[in-house]
Design a protein around this motif. Structure first.
Motif, PDB file in Angstrom:
ATOM      1  N   ILE A   1       0.773  -1.343  -0.095  1.00 19.27           N
ATOM      2  CA  ILE A   1       0.264   0.066   0.115  1.00 19.27           C
ATOM      3  C   ILE A   1       1.031   1.190   0.071  1.00 19.27           C
ATOM      4  CG2 ILE A   1      -1.809   1.107   1.057  1.00 19.27           C
ATOM      5  CD1 ILE A   1      -2.582  -1.412   0.153  1.00 19.27           C
ATOM      6  N   ALA A   2       0.588   2.405  -1.027  1.00 16.03           N
ATOM      7  CA  ALA A   2       1.317   3.283  -1.131  1.00 16.03           C
ATOM      8  C   ALA A   2       0.330   4.405  -0.911  1.00 16.03           C
ATOM      9  CB  ALA A   2       2.269   3.340  -2.474  1.00 16.03           C
ATOM     10  N   VAL A   3       0.688   5.684  -0.185  1.00 21.85           N
ATOM     11  CA  VAL A   3      -0.160   6.814  -0.154  1.00 21.85           C
ATOM     12  C   VAL A   3       0.556   8.096  -0.407  1.00 21.85           C
ATOM     13  CG1 VAL A   3      -1.843   5.640   1.670  1.00 21.85           C
ATOM     14  CG2 VAL A   3       0.289   6.904   2.445  1.00 21.85           C
ATOM     15  N   PHE A   4      -0.175   8.712  -1.294  1.00 18.28           N
ATOM     16  CA  PHE A   4       0.314  10.041  -1.825  1.00 18.28           C
ATOM     17  C   PHE A   4      -0.367  11.101  -1.571  1.00 18.28           C
ATOM     18  CE2 PHE A   4       2.400   6.919  -4.402  1.00 18.28           C
ATOM     19  CZ  PHE A   4       3.358   7.515  -4.981  1.00 18.28           C
ATOM     20  N   ASP A   5       0.276  12.136  -0.813  1.00 18.28           N
ATOM     21  CA  ASP A   5      -0.626  13.436  -0.705  1.00 18.28           C
ATOM     22  C   ASP A   5      -0.667  13.999  -2.395  1.00 18.28           C
ATOM     23  OD1 ASP A   5      -1.303  16.318   0.166  1.00 18.28           O
ATOM     24  OD2 ASP A   5       0.555  16.861  -0.442  1.00 18.28           O
ATOM     25  N   LEU A   6      -1.485  15.144  -2.772  1.00 16.93           N
ATOM     26  CA  LEU A   6      -1.670  15.596  -3.941  1.00 16.93           C
ATOM     27  C   LEU A   6      -0.834  16.977  -4.143  1.00 16.93           C
ATOM     28  CD1 LEU A   6      -3.417  14.954  -6.758  1.00 16.93           C
ATOM     29  CD2 LEU A   6      -4.539  17.063  -5.899  1.00 16.93           C
TER      30      LEU A   6
ATOM     31  N   VAL B   1       2.910   1.172   3.599  1.00 20.34           N
ATOM     32  CA  VAL B   1       4.110   0.738   3.399  1.00 20.34           C
ATOM     33  C   VAL B   1       5.029   1.884   3.008  1.00 20.34           C
ATOM     34  CG1 VAL B   1       4.154  -1.772   3.858  1.00 20.34           C
ATOM     35  CG2 VAL B   1       4.353  -0.616   1.304  1.00 20.34           C
ATOM     36  N   LEU B   2       4.652   2.737   2.265  1.00 15.06           N
ATOM     37  CA  LEU B   2       5.278   3.770   1.564  1.00 15.06           C
ATOM     38  C   LEU B   2       4.202   5.189   1.642  1.00 15.06           C
ATOM     39  CD1 LEU B   2       6.655   2.655  -1.782  1.00 15.06           C
ATOM     40  CD2 LEU B   2       7.813   3.235   0.167  1.00 15.06           C
ATOM     41  N   ALA B   3       4.671   6.086   1.887  1.00 10.32           N
ATOM     42  CA  ALA B   3       4.131   7.624   1.819  1.00 10.32           C
ATOM     43  C   ALA B   3       5.090   8.559   1.379  1.00 10.32           C
ATOM     44  CB  ALA B   3       3.796   7.848   3.452  1.00 10.32           C
ATOM     45  N   PHE B   4       4.126   9.544   0.532  1.00  5.94           N
ATOM     46  CA  PHE B   4       4.640  10.450  -0.267  1.00  5.94           C
ATOM     47  C   PHE B   4       4.084  11.695   0.134  1.00  5.94           C
ATOM     48  CE2 PHE B   4       5.716   6.643  -2.376  1.00  5.94           C
ATOM     49  CZ  PHE B   4       6.962   6.723  -2.882  1.00  5.94           C
ATOM     50  N   GLY B   5       4.730  12.836   0.558  1.00  8.41           N
ATOM     51  CA  GLY B   5       4.026  14.026   0.903  1.00  8.41           C
ATOM     52  C   GLY B   5       4.876  15.313   0.633  1.00  8.41           C
ATOM     53  N   ASN B   6       4.418  16.488   1.157  1.00 10.86           N
ATOM     54  CA  ASN B   6       5.416  17.484   0.852  1.00 10.86           C
ATOM     55  C   ASN B   6       5.483  18.615   2.266  1.00 10.86           C
ATOM     56  OD1 ASN B   6       2.832  18.645   0.413  1.00 10.86           O
ATOM     57  ND2 ASN B   6       4.084  20.257  -0.419  1.00 10.86           N
ATOM     58  N   SER B   7       4.592  18.490   3.282  1.00  8.06           N
ATOM     59  CA  SER B   7       4.588  19.449   4.037  1.00  8.06           C
ATOM     60  C   SER B   7       4.392  18.816   5.453  1.00  8.06           C
ATOM     61  CB  SER B   7       3.602  20.237   4.035  1.00  8.06           C
ATOM     62  OG  SER B   7       2.099  19.671   4.219  1.00  8.06           O
ATOM     63  N   SER B   8       4.343  19.691   6.573  1.00  3.79           N
ATOM     64  CA  SER B   8       3.910  19.344   7.974  1.00  3.79           C
ATOM     65  C   SER B   8       2.821  18.679   8.011  1.00  3.79           C
ATOM     66  CB  SER B   8       4.180  20.531   9.016  1.00  3.79           C
ATOM     67  OG  SER B   8       3.457  21.586   8.502  1.00  3.79           O
TER      68      SER B   8
ATOM     69  N   LYS C   1       5.013  -3.718  10.397  1.00  5.65           N
ATOM     70  CA  LYS C   1       5.616  -5.153  10.412  1.00  5.65           C
ATOM     71  C   LYS C   1       6.451  -5.438   8.850  1.00  5.65           C
ATOM     72  CE  LYS C   1       1.286  -7.255   8.439  1.00  5.65           C
ATOM     73  NZ  LYS C   1       0.293  -8.254   8.610  1.00  5.65           N
ATOM     74  N   TYR C   2       6.381  -4.381   8.124  1.00  5.58           N
ATOM     75  CA  TYR C   2       7.033  -4.687   6.976  1.00  5.58           C
ATOM     76  C   TYR C   2       8.091  -3.535   6.885  1.00  5.58           C
ATOM     77  CZ  TYR C   2       3.159  -7.415   5.410  1.00  5.58           C
ATOM     78  OH  TYR C   2       2.269  -8.601   5.252  1.00  5.58           O
ATOM     79  N   LYS C   3       8.934  -3.527   5.930  1.00  7.00           N
ATOM     80  CA  LYS C   3       9.861  -2.569   5.612  1.00  7.00           C
ATOM     81  C   LYS C   3       9.238  -1.678   5.002  1.00  7.00           C
ATOM     82  CE  LYS C   3      14.221  -1.834   2.949  1.00  7.00           C
ATOM     83  NZ  LYS C   3      15.167  -2.306   2.158  1.00  7.00           N
ATOM     84  N   SER C   4       9.341  -0.267   5.604  1.00  7.31           N
ATOM     85  CA  SER C   4       8.632   0.866   5.195  1.00  7.31           C
ATOM     86  C   SER C   4       9.364   2.104   4.979  1.00  7.31           C
ATOM     87  CB  SER C   4       7.401   1.184   6.040  1.00  7.31           C
ATOM     88  OG  SER C   4       8.150   1.380   7.279  1.00  7.31           O
ATOM     89  N   ASP C   5       8.956   3.088   4.415  1.00 11.29           N
ATOM     90  CA  ASP C   5       9.751   4.432   3.830  1.00 11.29           C
ATOM     91  C   ASP C   5       8.637   5.454   3.845  1.00 11.29           C
ATOM     92  OD1 ASP C   5      11.868   5.726   4.122  1.00 11.29           O
ATOM     93  OD2 ASP C   5      12.974   4.341   2.613  1.00 11.29           O
ATOM     94  N   ALA C   6       9.126   6.740   4.243  1.00 13.61           N
ATOM     95  CA  ALA C   6       8.437   7.905   3.783  1.00 13.61           C
ATOM     96  C   ALA C   6       9.225   9.042   3.043  1.00 13.61           C
ATOM     97  CB  ALA C   6       7.784   8.698   5.142  1.00 13.61           C
ATOM     98  N   PHE C   7       9.021   9.550   1.905  1.00 16.65           N
ATOM     99  CA  PHE C   7       9.471  10.524   1.090  1.00 16.65           C
ATOM    100  C   PHE C   7       8.805  11.926   1.163  1.00 16.65           C
ATOM    101  CE2 PHE C   7      10.521   5.956  -0.454  1.00 16.65           C
ATOM    102  CZ  PHE C   7      11.793   6.378  -1.078  1.00 16.65           C
ATOM    103  N   THR C   8       9.717  12.769   1.501  1.00 19.50           N
ATOM    104  CA  THR C   8       8.949  14.133   1.512  1.00 19.50           C
ATOM    105  C   THR C   8       9.762  14.982   0.245  1.00 19.50           C
ATOM    106  OG1 THR C   8       8.629  16.165   2.464  1.00 19.50           O
ATOM    107  CG2 THR C   8      10.559  15.180   3.123  1.00 19.50           C
ATOM    108  N   LEU C   9       8.693  15.721  -0.341  1.00 19.71           N
ATOM    109  CA  LEU C   9       9.235  16.614  -1.690  1.00 19.71           C
ATOM    110  C   LEU C   9       9.524  17.738  -1.205  1.00 19.71           C
ATOM    111  CD1 LEU C   9       9.318  15.743  -4.797  1.00 19.71           C
ATOM    112  CD2 LEU C   9       7.151  16.993  -4.825  1.00 19.71           C
TER     113      LEU C   9
END
Length: 359
Positions: free
Chosen positions: A78-83, A280-287, A301-309
């Motif tokens: 599951i990957a979630v993205f801000d717009l 397991v993945l998240a992408f966003g850009n702000s607080s 429980k899985y390897k996960s990461d977060a990316f901020t633009l």
């Protein structure tokens, strides 16, 4: 043909080619929709030496490898993205839905806004023009926006959104609002989907508007879009509670008033409620995405990461170095991966989209 004539012909052909190239507009929605990335070598819009891209590629290769201890089953990818500011520009000069709200209240001749509503829209416009949005304005604007479009049927609202998508993206040349997607980030969505990730958009913007914006650009189903919600009513409900009203054959679904703003911790609540699984993945850009980031990487429980633009490109984009520096600091403190628009993106919208000259 002598050498001189050949040279002249070559120069003319070259000049025509240059002229055609410089007249090229931004990528159309159809062209953006045709972006396809299934493996690392398919990325076109990222810098070749981008550390953020390499981190993502290494992650995907690891968790999709059945022999890896970090393998994630398809159903849990599951990957979630801000717009706004993550997949699409948010500074032309403000969020898509905010600018559409101003268009509705201040410039739409078919809408008779009250004097109070017009006064508040002018307050919002002044704050946008001054590049200073008070912290409480986010909620107040959402309430005002819901009110401005209340009573519209969904087809009427869709037509309004699509019409506004055709307006110029202020501050940038050769770009419409509905085309202002970040090409490198569209590649990321495509890459994840090609590797069997289910992608959700989790945004503070109006959910129906998000669905219209994304439709035809990325293969994200309407039920995979989570946003700010207004009430949904039957056209003849006339204030009756839904427990006391039965949908009639001559009813149509219409927009109602504001329900809930999907930002900060509310994003986590809505993810848990609507998806029912920890991303397991998240992408966003702000607080406003911090809670979503932390929910993704803490106690997973899985390897996960977060990316901020980081909005650190002041030449090709309408960036904000102060905000970028703040998010870079937060990324370092919290273990998020920072993506530099300036350094990691080979292009943002295409080479013919540039900052407009200051007025």
């Amino acid at each position: 043909m002598n050498k001189t004539k050949k040279l002249v012909s070559f120069i003319l052909v070259f000049a025509m080619a240059i002229g055609i190239a410089t007249c090229t507009q931004a990528a159309s929605r159809e062209e953006i929709a045709n972006i396809h990335v299934s493996k690392a070598g398919d990325f076109k819009y990222w810098a070749d030496n981008s550390p953020a891209k390499q981190t993502l590629v290494n992650y995907v290769k690891d968790v999709t490898n059945k022999k890896s201890a970090n393998f994630i089953p398809v159903e849990d990818r599951i990957a979630v993205f801000d717009l706004d500011g993550t997949l699409i520009c948010e500074t032309t000069p403000s969020y898509f839905e905010w600018m559409m709200y101003l268009d509705r209240v201040l410039d739409d001749p078919t809408y008779n806004a009250s004097p109070e509503d017009k006064d508040y829209a002018k307050v919002v416009k002044a704050a946008i023009d001054a590049r200073h949005l008070p912290e409480d304005m986010e909620l107040k604007e959402a309430i005002a926006q819901s009110k401005a479009f209340a009573g519209m049927t969904f087809p009427e609202y869709e037509n309004y959104v699509k019409k506004f998508m055709e307006t110029p993206a202020e501050g940038l040349t050769n770009l419409k609002r509905g085309e202002s997607f970040y090409l490198p980030m569209v590649e990321v969505v495509s890459y994840l989907q090609a590797n069997d990730f289910t992608v959700y958009i989790v945004s503070g913007s109006d959910r129906p508007a998000l669905r219209i914006l994304v439709d035809g650009i990325m293969k994200i189903a309407p039920n995979n879009v989570i946003g700010t919600d207004a009430d949904i009513l039957a056209s003849h409900q006339n204030g009756k509670d839904g427990l006391d009203y039965v949908y009639a054959k001559d009813d149509r679904i219409i927009r109602g008033e504001f329900l809930r703003k999907n930002v900060k911790m509310n994003k986590v609540s809505n993810i848990a409620q609507e998806i029912g699984k920890q991303p397991v993945l998240a992408f966003g850009n702000s607080s406003g995405d911090a809670s979503m980031f932390q929910y993704t990487i803490i106690n997973n429980k899985y390897k996960s990461d977060a990316f901020t633009l980081l909005c650190d490109d002041l030449d090709r984009e309408l960036g904000n170095q102060k905000k970028a520096d703040s998010m870079a600091k937060s990324a370092k403190e919290n273990g998020w991966v920072a993506i530099s628009m300036k350094n990691d993106f080979k292009t943002i919208y295409g080479p013919e989209v540039k900052r407009a000259a200051a007025q």
